[in-house]
Design a protein around this motif. Structure first.
Motif, PDB file in Angstrom:
ATOM      1  N   LEU A  84       0.826  -1.210   0.000  1.00  0.00           N
ATOM      2  CA  LEU A  84       0.000   0.000   0.000  1.00  0.00           C
ATOM      3  C   LEU A  84       0.862   1.263   0.000  1.00  0.00           C
ATOM      4  N   PHE A  85       1.930   1.248   0.789  1.00  0.00           N
ATOM      5  CA  PHE A  85       2.807   2.418   0.867  1.00  0.00           C
ATOM      6  C   PHE A  85       3.515   2.677  -0.463  1.00  0.00           C
ATOM      7  N   ILE A  86       3.954   1.607  -1.122  1.00  0.00           N
ATOM      8  CA  ILE A  86       4.637   1.773  -2.416  1.00  0.00           C
ATOM      9  C   ILE A  86       3.687   2.362  -3.443  1.00  0.00           C
ATOM     10  N   VAL A  87       2.443   1.874  -3.469  1.00  0.00           N
ATOM     11  CA  VAL A  87       1.448   2.384  -4.418  1.00  0.00           C
ATOM     12  C   VAL A  87       1.163   3.861  -4.145  1.00  0.00           C
ATOM     13  N   ILE A  88       1.015   4.229  -2.869  1.00  0.00           N
ATOM     14  CA  ILE A  88       0.760   5.621  -2.523  1.00  0.00           C
ATOM     15  C   ILE A  88       1.935   6.500  -2.930  1.00  0.00           C
ATOM     16  N   ARG A  89       3.149   6.042  -2.680  1.00  0.00           N
ATOM     17  CA  ARG A  89       4.336   6.852  -3.001  1.00  0.00           C
ATOM     18  C   ARG A  89       4.464   7.086  -4.497  1.00  0.00           C
ATOM     19  N   ILE A  90       4.347   6.044  -5.299  1.00  0.00           N
ATOM     20  CA  ILE A  90       4.495   6.204  -6.746  1.00  0.00           C
ATOM     21  C   ILE A  90       3.364   7.063  -7.311  1.00  0.00           C
ATOM     22  N   SER A  91       2.135   6.810  -6.851  1.00  0.00           N
ATOM     23  CA  SER A  91       0.990   7.589  -7.339  1.00  0.00           C
ATOM     24  C   SER A  91       1.134   9.059  -6.960  1.00  0.00           C
ATOM     25  N   ALA A  92       1.549   9.319  -5.718  1.00  0.00           N
ATOM     26  CA  ALA A  92       1.713  10.709  -5.276  1.00  0.00           C
ATOM     27  C   ALA A  92       2.834  11.403  -6.052  1.00  0.00           C
ATOM     28  N   LEU A  93       3.912  10.679  -6.352  1.00  0.00           N
ATOM     29  CA  LEU A  93       5.009  11.262  -7.134  1.00  0.00           C
ATOM     30  C   LEU A  93       4.521  11.708  -8.509  1.00  0.00           C
ATOM     31  N   ILE A  94       3.771  10.833  -9.179  1.00  0.00           N
ATOM     32  CA  ILE A  94       3.293  11.160 -10.527  1.00  0.00           C
ATOM     33  C   ILE A  94       2.276  12.286 -10.473  1.00  0.00           C
ATOM     34  N   ILE A  95       1.308  12.179  -9.554  1.00  0.00           N
ATOM     35  CA  ILE A  95       0.273  13.207  -9.461  1.00  0.00           C
ATOM     36  C   ILE A  95       0.873  14.551  -9.065  1.00  0.00           C
ATOM     37  N   GLY A  96       1.766  14.548  -8.061  1.00  0.00           N
ATOM     38  CA  GLY A  96       2.348  15.790  -7.584  1.00  0.00           C
ATOM     39  C   GLY A  96       3.162  16.514  -8.646  1.00  0.00           C
ATOM     40  N   THR A  97       4.040  15.784  -9.329  1.00  0.00           N
ATOM     41  CA  THR A  97       4.878  16.419 -10.350  1.00  0.00           C
ATOM     42  C   THR A  97       4.048  16.886 -11.546  1.00  0.00           C
ATOM     43  N   CYS A  98       3.043  16.110 -11.923  1.00  0.00           N
ATOM     44  CA  CYS A  98       2.205  16.520 -13.054  1.00  0.00           C
ATOM     45  C   CYS A  98       1.343  17.731 -12.703  1.00  0.00           C
ATOM     46  N   MET A  99       0.794  17.743 -11.486  1.00  0.00           N
ATOM     47  CA  MET A  99      -0.052  18.866 -11.086  1.00  0.00           C
ATOM     48  C   MET A  99       0.765  20.151 -10.930  1.00  0.00           C
ATOM     49  N   LEU A 100       1.991  20.047 -10.461  1.00  0.00           N
ATOM     50  CA  LEU A 100       2.807  21.231 -10.230  1.00  0.00           C
ATOM     51  C   LEU A 100       3.532  21.711 -11.481  1.00  0.00           C
ATOM     52  N   MET A 101       3.701  20.812 -12.464  1.00  0.00           N
ATOM     53  CA  MET A 101       4.492  21.203 -13.631  1.00  0.00           C
ATOM     54  C   MET A 101       3.714  21.057 -14.933  1.00  0.00           C
ATOM     55  N   THR A 102       3.571  19.850 -15.455  1.00  0.00           N
ATOM     56  CA  THR A 102       3.081  19.698 -16.828  1.00  0.00           C
ATOM     57  C   THR A 102       1.629  20.120 -16.991  1.00  0.00           C
ATOM     58  N   TYR A 103       0.747  19.737 -16.074  1.00  0.00           N
ATOM     59  CA  TYR A 103      -0.668  20.059 -16.221  1.00  0.00           C
ATOM     60  C   TYR A 103      -0.950  21.550 -16.060  1.00  0.00           C
ATOM     61  N   THR A 104      -0.177  22.242 -15.242  1.00  0.00           N
ATOM     62  CA  THR A 104      -0.483  23.641 -14.900  1.00  0.00           C
ATOM     63  C   THR A 104       0.541  24.637 -15.423  1.00  0.00           C
ATOM     64  N   THR A 105       1.531  24.177 -16.168  1.00  0.00           N
ATOM     65  CA  THR A 105       2.583  25.064 -16.666  1.00  0.00           C
ATOM     66  C   THR A 105       2.806  24.817 -18.145  1.00  0.00           C
ATOM     67  N   THR A 106       2.783  25.872 -18.937  1.00  0.00           N
ATOM     68  CA  THR A 106       2.992  25.729 -20.378  1.00  0.00           C
ATOM     69  C   THR A 106       4.475  25.443 -20.665  1.00  0.00           C
ATOM     70  N   PRO A 107       4.771  24.846 -21.815  1.00  0.00           N
ATOM     71  CA  PRO A 107       6.179  24.575 -22.158  1.00  0.00           C
ATOM     72  C   PRO A 107       7.053  25.823 -22.184  1.00  0.00           C
ATOM     73  N   ILE A 108       6.497  26.952 -22.646  1.00  0.00           N
ATOM     74  CA  ILE A 108       7.281  28.192 -22.680  1.00  0.00           C
ATOM     75  C   ILE A 108       7.619  28.649 -21.265  1.00  0.00           C
ATOM     76  N   GLU A 109       6.659  28.558 -20.357  1.00  0.00           N
ATOM     77  CA  GLU A 109       6.913  28.938 -18.965  1.00  0.00           C
ATOM     78  C   GLU A 109       7.954  28.025 -18.330  1.00  0.00           C
TER      79      GLU A 109
END
Length: 272
Positions: free
Chosen positions: A110-135
């Motif tokens: 359970l901990f491994i699943v939470i860690r990997i999922s949080a890593l992907i969600i966190g980085t995507c939410m903070l960077m790719t999903y909310t930041t344009t390539p130019i930014e």
């Protein structure tokens, strides 16, 4: 393959979209560090809660966020199964012949699943999903600007990273088209031995490489036609300034990381 989140920007009017891109890159790095600080059940619960809060702040549909986890679903399942059946402990939950499942193994999976999922969600939410390539390009260049003093090509490095990130969805779409065309010609990718499946990938890789090189040549020609010669003397239409509100998330994530360390010291609940 179309659900890969890297390089996909989702336009929205959210607090995460309004944050300074440089701050979001620093937040993403700190969030990754915080995810590896988790050691017990309370810290992992806080990590899962933080991922949910990021989704809420980003105002991105849950379907899109969960779709970004689809490419790593097999890895998540495989890692969870390995931890369940190979982790021993003191509390035996199930036993059948040589198969033994312990409570510690279930928590570890359970901990491994939470860690990997949080890593992907966190980085995507903070960077790719909310930041344009130019930014992203401008922010990476700003953060690495001190390296210019030792004559490192910071602008070119940032540009290469952003272009690579931007063309991931394009290459995925191109791969899907090639696979569909090959299937229409009778190529089977899902049956046979591993060697046979590997050979079946050759008709995909060769056209994909040719298309990638052609696309890179076209992009280079387009940049030269627009008189692009690197970052020397280059100005920006929009000059960003860090606001006071941008420091609030930095303070919050530092407090978050400190609380994880405290819970690890207290050693509450099951610990990895």
């Amino acid at each position: 393959m179309k659900s890969i989140a890297l390089g996909q920007y989702y336009p929205a009017n959210s607090p995460l979209h309004k944050l300074d891109p440089r701050v979001k890159i620093i937040l993403a790095i700190l969030y990754i560090v915080c995810s590896f600080l988790c050691k017990n059940i309370i810290s992992f619960a806080l990590l899962a809660l933080s991922a949910i809060i990021l989704i809420a702040l980003g105002r991105i549909p849950l379907k899109i966020v969960l779709g970004g986890l689809r490419p790593v679903l097999i890895i998540l399942i495989f890692t969870a199964v390995i931890n369940i059946f190979w982790t021993s402990g003191d509390t035996l939950l199930f036993e059948w012949k040589f198969i033994k499942i312990y409570l510690e193994g279930v928590f570890s999976a359970l901990f491994i699943v939470i860690r990997i999922s949080a890593l992907i969600i966190g980085t995507c939410m903070l960077m790719t999903y909310t930041t344009t390539p130019i930014e992203l390009t401008d922010s990476i260049e700003d953060l690495l600007s001190p390296l210019k003093k030792i004559h490192l090509p910071v602008h070119e490095f940032a540009m290469m990273m952003t272009i690579a990130l931007r063309f991931i969805p394009t290459l995925v779409e191109e791969t899907d088209k090639i696979m569909t065309a090959q299937k229409a010609r009778g190529v089977d990718f899902s049956s046979g031995s591993i060697v046979k499946r590997a050979k079946a990938l050759i008709p995909i890789l060769i056209p994909l490489f040719v298309s990638s090189f052609n696309r890179a040549a076209d992009l280079a020609t387009a940049m030269e036609c627009r008189c692009y010669h690197g970052g020397e003397g280059r100005t920006r239409m929009k000059v960003r300034h860090v606001r006071f509100v941008d420091f609030i998330p930095l303070i919050l994530i530092i407090v978050f990381g400190a609380s994880l360390v405290v819970f690890n010291i207290l050693n509450i609940g099951f610990t990895m």
